[in-house]
Scaffold this active site. Structure first.
Site, PDB file in Angstrom:
ATOM      1  N   GLU A   1      -0.080  -2.899   8.267  1.00  0.00           N
ATOM      2  CA  GLU A   1       1.348  -3.004   7.943  1.00  0.00           C
ATOM      3  C   GLU A   1       1.912  -1.673   7.442  1.00  0.00           C
ATOM      4  OE1 GLU A   1       3.408  -5.466   8.567  1.00  0.00           O
ATOM      5  OE2 GLU A   1       1.840  -6.802   9.299  1.00  0.00           O
TER       6      GLU A   1
ATOM      7  N   ASN B   1       4.666   0.582   9.412  1.00  0.00           N
ATOM      8  CA  ASN B   1       5.938   0.948   8.782  1.00  0.00           C
ATOM      9  C   ASN B   1       6.196   2.443   8.877  1.00  0.00           C
ATOM     10  OD1 ASN B   1       6.684  -1.636   8.081  1.00  0.00           O
ATOM     11  ND2 ASN B   1       6.338  -1.376   5.887  1.00  0.00           N
TER      12      ASN B   1
ATOM     13  N   ARG C   1      10.633  -7.079  14.927  1.00  0.00           N
ATOM     14  CA  ARG C   1      10.316  -6.807  13.527  1.00  0.00           C
ATOM     15  C   ARG C   1      10.796  -7.953  12.657  1.00  0.00           C
ATOM     16  NH1 ARG C   1       6.562  -3.623  14.614  1.00  0.00           N
ATOM     17  NH2 ARG C   1       7.194  -2.137  16.162  1.00  0.00           N
TER      18      ARG C   1
END
Length: 145
Positions: free
Chosen positions: A46, A50, A105
């Site tokens: 994650e 990002n 997303r």
């Protein structure tokens, strides 16, 4: 025990799995359970995603920085970019918040990191980048279990 490692890699999506594997291999020194290893891999995934997608806008010519530190039973992972940064970290950390509505997303990246790790700190400066620090305590029972 104390140990430290650093790695840098291009900000392309293929390197997300590389970052997970490197962090997991380094964490093996602490003899984590399968569940702890899965938590680490998921949180790293994650954080790196990002950096690549939101920090750099999928610009593969940029660099993602990752370091891991072992301090006793604490495994600390830092993922940092020098991308666009965030104006409002608190807002960005709210579940379902996304700067990319209408895409795949979901806005759950920070929530996932918080759920799987024992500590999460996010620092960001607009125009300078974002630094995510995550801590996983290996071999200890979490308060919510």
């Amino acid at each position: 025990m104390q140990n430290h490692m650093e790695v840098t890699f291009d900000s392309i999506s293929q390197n997300e799995s590389f970052a997970r594997a490197v962090a997991a291999a380094f964490a093996m020194q602490l003899n984590p359970t399968l569940a702890e290893m899965s938590d680490i891999r998921t949180a790293v995934s994650e954080a790196v995603t990002n950096a690549i997608v939101h920090g750099y806008g999928n610009n593969g010519e940029k660099t993602v920085f990752m370091s891991c530190d072992i301090r006793g039973n604490d495994f600390e992972i830092t993922v940092q970019d020098e991308g666009k940064g965030m104006e409002n970290v608190s807002l960005a950390m709210q579940p379902f918040y996304t700067t990319m509505p209408g895409t795949e997303r979901s806005g759950m990246g920070f929530s996932v990191m918080e759920a799987f790790m024992d500590g999460l700190t996010v620092e960001s400066i607009p125009g300078k980048g974002t630094k995510v620090v995550m801590i996983k305590r290996i071999g200890s029972v979490r308060d919510d279990e």
